[in-house]
Design an enzyme around this catalytic site. Structure first.
Site, PDB file in Angstrom:
ATOM      1  N   TYR A 152      -4.759   1.088  15.879  1.00  0.00           N
ATOM      2  CA  TYR A 152      -3.568   1.205  16.718  1.00  0.00           C
ATOM      3  C   TYR A 152      -3.837   0.991  18.206  1.00  0.00           C
ATOM      4  O   TYR A 152      -3.001   0.455  18.917  1.00  0.00           O
ATOM      5  CB  TYR A 152      -2.911   2.590  16.526  1.00  0.00           C
ATOM      6  CG  TYR A 152      -2.284   2.734  15.158  1.00  0.00           C
ATOM      7  CD1 TYR A 152      -1.009   2.260  14.910  1.00  0.00           C
ATOM      8  CD2 TYR A 152      -2.998   3.303  14.099  1.00  0.00           C
ATOM      9  CE1 TYR A 152      -0.436   2.347  13.651  1.00  0.00           C
ATOM     10  CE2 TYR A 152      -2.435   3.392  12.833  1.00  0.00           C
ATOM     11  CZ  TYR A 152      -1.149   2.923  12.610  1.00  0.00           C
ATOM     12  OH  TYR A 152      -0.589   3.004  11.366  1.00  0.00           O
ATOM     13  N   GLU A 162      -3.783  -0.468   8.072  1.00  0.00           N
ATOM     14  CA  GLU A 162      -2.633  -0.087   8.905  1.00  0.00           C
ATOM     15  C   GLU A 162      -2.756  -0.726  10.275  1.00  0.00           C
ATOM     16  O   GLU A 162      -3.831  -0.723  10.885  1.00  0.00           O
ATOM     17  CB  GLU A 162      -2.558   1.436   9.133  1.00  0.00           C
ATOM     18  CG  GLU A 162      -2.147   2.235   7.936  1.00  0.00           C
ATOM     19  CD  GLU A 162      -2.085   3.738   8.228  1.00  0.00           C
ATOM     20  OE1 GLU A 162      -1.866   4.133   9.388  1.00  0.00           O
ATOM     21  OE2 GLU A 162      -2.277   4.507   7.268  1.00  0.00           O
ATOM     22  N   GLU A 171      -7.988   8.301   6.402  1.00  0.00           N
ATOM     23  CA  GLU A 171      -8.362   8.887   7.691  1.00  0.00           C
ATOM     24  C   GLU A 171      -8.960  10.288   7.598  1.00  0.00           C
ATOM     25  O   GLU A 171      -8.366  11.270   8.052  1.00  0.00           O
ATOM     26  CB  GLU A 171      -7.151   8.878   8.644  1.00  0.00           C
ATOM     27  CG  GLU A 171      -6.618   7.477   8.907  1.00  0.00           C
ATOM     28  CD  GLU A 171      -5.516   7.423   9.970  1.00  0.00           C
ATOM     29  OE1 GLU A 171      -5.006   8.480  10.363  1.00  0.00           O
ATOM     30  OE2 GLU A 171      -5.172   6.300  10.400  1.00  0.00           O
ATOM     31  N   ASN A 185      -7.621   1.296   9.967  1.00  0.00           N
ATOM     32  CA  ASN A 185      -6.324   1.609  10.558  1.00  0.00           C
ATOM     33  C   ASN A 185      -6.494   1.493  12.064  1.00  0.00           C
ATOM     34  O   ASN A 185      -7.219   2.276  12.678  1.00  0.00           O
ATOM     35  CB  ASN A 185      -5.878   3.036  10.200  1.00  0.00           C
ATOM     36  CG  ASN A 185      -5.615   3.202   8.707  1.00  0.00           C
ATOM     37  OD1 ASN A 185      -5.655   2.232   7.953  1.00  0.00           O
ATOM     38  ND2 ASN A 185      -5.331   4.426   8.289  1.00  0.00           N
ATOM     39  N   HIS A 209      -3.247  10.851   1.001  1.00  0.00           N
ATOM     40  CA  HIS A 209      -2.736  10.624   2.354  1.00  0.00           C
ATOM     41  C   HIS A 209      -2.208  11.967   2.876  1.00  0.00           C
ATOM     42  O   HIS A 209      -1.014  12.129   3.141  1.00  0.00           O
ATOM     43  CB  HIS A 209      -1.661   9.540   2.342  1.00  0.00           C
ATOM     44  CG  HIS A 209      -1.471   8.840   3.658  1.00  0.00           C
ATOM     45  ND1 HIS A 209      -1.631   7.482   3.839  1.00  0.00           N
ATOM     46  CD2 HIS A 209      -1.133   9.314   4.893  1.00  0.00           C
ATOM     47  CE1 HIS A 209      -1.385   7.151   5.093  1.00  0.00           C
ATOM     48  NE2 HIS A 209      -1.082   8.250   5.765  1.00  0.00           N
ATOM     49  N   ARG A 222       0.850  -1.192   0.000  1.00  0.00           N
ATOM     50  CA  ARG A 222       0.000   0.000   0.000  1.00  0.00           C
ATOM     51  C   ARG A 222       0.884   1.240   0.000  1.00  0.00           C
ATOM     52  O   ARG A 222       1.634   1.480   0.945  1.00  0.00           O
ATOM     53  CB  ARG A 222      -0.914   0.005   1.234  1.00  0.00           C
ATOM     54  CG  ARG A 222      -1.752   1.254   1.338  1.00  0.00           C
ATOM     55  CD  ARG A 222      -2.701   1.263   2.540  1.00  0.00           C
ATOM     56  NE  ARG A 222      -3.352   2.565   2.597  1.00  0.00           N
ATOM     57  CZ  ARG A 222      -3.477   3.308   3.682  1.00  0.00           C
ATOM     58  NH1 ARG A 222      -3.049   2.872   4.867  1.00  0.00           N
ATOM     59  NH2 ARG A 222      -4.050   4.495   3.625  1.00  0.00           N
TER      60      ARG A 222
HETATM   61  C1  FCB Z   1      -1.829   6.883  10.910  1.00  0.00           C
HETATM   62  C2  FCB Z   1      -1.387   7.465   9.593  1.00  0.00           C
HETATM   63  C3  FCB Z   1      -0.020   6.999   9.138  1.00  0.00           C
HETATM   64  C4  FCB Z   1       0.955   6.870  10.290  1.00  0.00           C
HETATM   65  C5  FCB Z   1       0.344   6.120  11.446  1.00  0.00           C
HETATM   66  C6  FCB Z   1       1.265   5.954  12.616  1.00  0.00           C
HETATM   67  O1  FCB Z   1      -2.781   7.723  11.475  1.00  0.00           O
HETATM   68  O2  FCB Z   1      -2.318   7.140   8.581  1.00  0.00           O
HETATM   69  O3  FCB Z   1       0.424   7.876   8.139  1.00  0.00           O
HETATM   70  O4  FCB Z   1       1.448   8.089  10.630  1.00  0.00           O
HETATM   71  O5  FCB Z   1      -0.824   6.755  11.870  1.00  0.00           O
END
Ligand code: FCB
Length: 447
Positions: free
Chosen positions: A291, A349, A164, A289, A119, A75
């Site tokens: 985290y 992500e 995002e 995405n 992006h 990607r």
């Molecule tokens: C996300 C972004 C990516 C990167 C990660 C850690 O929000 O899409 O570009 O910075 O966080």
């Protein structure tokens, strides 16, 4: 045994401004991140993306790293300003040529290109016309998307329109922490709406020009109340509407969560019924995405949400201060399935920044990242076993790179980048991920 289906897309993700460098090379127009990072005070240590990982000049070397990992898909994102230096109007063949070479290089090695159109690096020339606040912005985006579809649609396996939108609307236009650095409650909901209209316009166009698939990537995180106190529960609900349902309800139901009007107050617009019909456009897949999660407490003094997030203990966090919470990934995927009718999903992500030591004997020891990936892949496998339609997983990210306001201080890569000479070294997690791919996920689930 592996829970991952045959043909699962194992990949890694990057974005243009974070790795390419040479933002003005070969006739490219500057982006809002170029201006933002060159404005003192915005980025840690005064870092900019001028050099980044110099991927612009190390294309072949970096494709070799993808081959070494054995990824099935990669990607990447396209810098709009390389294609259209003024954002609209004249195209720049040299900028397009860079991505054509990249995509040809991937295909030659059997790697599927997954291409993000946006992006975060809006051409500065369009910001000068108001950027995403301007109601014409969806048309600008459609013009750019059409050029890309015509040039590459037969070679790209999947397109991500926007990365995002929440981050763009909120960090870029409400909190001013990202480019273009606005702090304007009036702007944020309009920007969000225009991003959704831009996405929908690109999807419509793609239906006439392309045959593969197209979707959007959203940052999602479970919002857990800090206690059973009704005030905390309501605060978590408000934050859930704000972060998770804002874009998803719009894409799937053509409406915004009622909480948003409450949160934004008088700044929340009356959107036309027509435009709400238009933004009901989930596309072919939802890019997730993922985290972390948030633990939310009520705090009437915190505007505009009336909520604060509790700080998790240091040892439970990555270097970003984000809590490591893999259960939140299965929770998020299961919730998407139940609330939105089992959509097709790509994890576009997932990854973590840790304070990796420099290489020793050519390799970087990063046991924490290996642990993070293993746990999150187990969570993904669990979601699959519960019937979630998950088709792929992309690690954020290939190389240590420009982490937005954190500059180069946060290392998310599977490859360690020496800032002195930009040499790349594999981390142990790169080898681990290679084994995962080679066993179609089984290595992640073994003890
Ligand atoms: C996300 C972004 C990516 C990167 C990660 C850690 O929000 O899409 O570009 O910075 O966080």
């Amino acid at each position: 045994m592996t829970a991952f289906p045959e043909g699962f897309w194992w990949g890694v993700a990057t974005s243009a401004y974070q790795i390419e460098g040479s933002p003005l090379a070969d006739g490219a127009g500057p982006s809002i991140w170029h201006r933002f990072s060159h404005t003192p005070g915005h980025i840690a240590q005064g870092d900019t993306g001028d050099l980044a990982c110099d991927h612009y000049h190390r294309l072949t070397e970096d494709i070799d790293l993808l081959v070494e990992l054995g990824v099935k898909a990669y990607r990447l994102s396209i810098a709009w300003g390389r294609i259209l230096p003024e954002g609209i109007g004249a195209t720049n063949p040299r900028g397009l040529g860079f991505y054509q070479r990249l995509i040809e290089g991937l295909l030659k090695r059997g790697i599927k290109p997954v291409v993000t159109l946006y992006h975060w690096d809006l051409p500065e020339a369009l910001q000068d016309r108001g950027g995403w606040v301007n109601p014409d912005s969806p048309l600008w985006f459609a013009e750019y998307a059409e050029i890309m579809f015509r040039a590459l649609a037969d070679r790209v396996a999947a397109w991500v329109t926007i990365n995002e939108p929440w981050v763009i609307a909120v960090l870029g236009h409400l909190e001013g922490r990202h480019a273009p650095g606005q702090r304007d409650a009036w702007a944020a909901p309009r920007v969000g709406h225009h991003l959704l209209l831009a996405h929908a316009a690109a999807v419509d166009l793609y239906r006439t020009l392309g045959q593969q698939s197209i979707g959007i990537a959203l940052n999602l995180e479970p919002q857990h109340a800090a206690s059973a106190d009704p005030a905390d529960l309501q605060a978590a609900q408000r934050r859930d509407a704000f972060i998770n349902r804002w874009f998803l309800d719009a894409l799937f139901f053509g409406r915004y969560p009622a909480e948003l009007a409450q949160i934004f107050g008088a700044a929340w617009p009356e959107f036309s019924a027509d435009s709400l019909v238009q933004i009901r456009c989930p596309g072919d897949f939802i890019g997730v995405n993922y985290y972390t999660r948030a633990r939310v407490a009520a705090d009437p003094g915190s505007r505009p949400l009336g909520a604060v997030c509790l700080k998790p203990p240091r040892h439970q966090c990555t270097e970003m201060g984000w809590e490591i919470y893999p259960e939140g990934l299965s929770e998020t995927l299961g919730w998407l399935k139940d609330r939105y009718g089992n959509p097709c999903i790509l994890i576009t992500e997932n990854g973590a920044a840790f304070a990796d030591p420099p290489p020793q004997a050519g390799v970087v020891a990063d046991p924490q990242r290996i642990h993070y990936l293993k746990k999150h892949l187990s969570a993904a496998a669990q979601a699959l076993s519960q019937g979630v339609d998950l088709r792929g997983y992309f690690v954020w990210t290939l190389l240590d790179n420009f982490e937005w306001t954190e500059g180069y201080s946060k290392r998310f890569g599977l490859y360690w980048v020496d800032r002195a000479n930009l040499q790349r070294y594999p981390k142990a997690s790169a080898r681990f991920y290679r084994a995962i791919i080679a066993t179609n996920g089984a290595a992640a689930l073994a003890d």
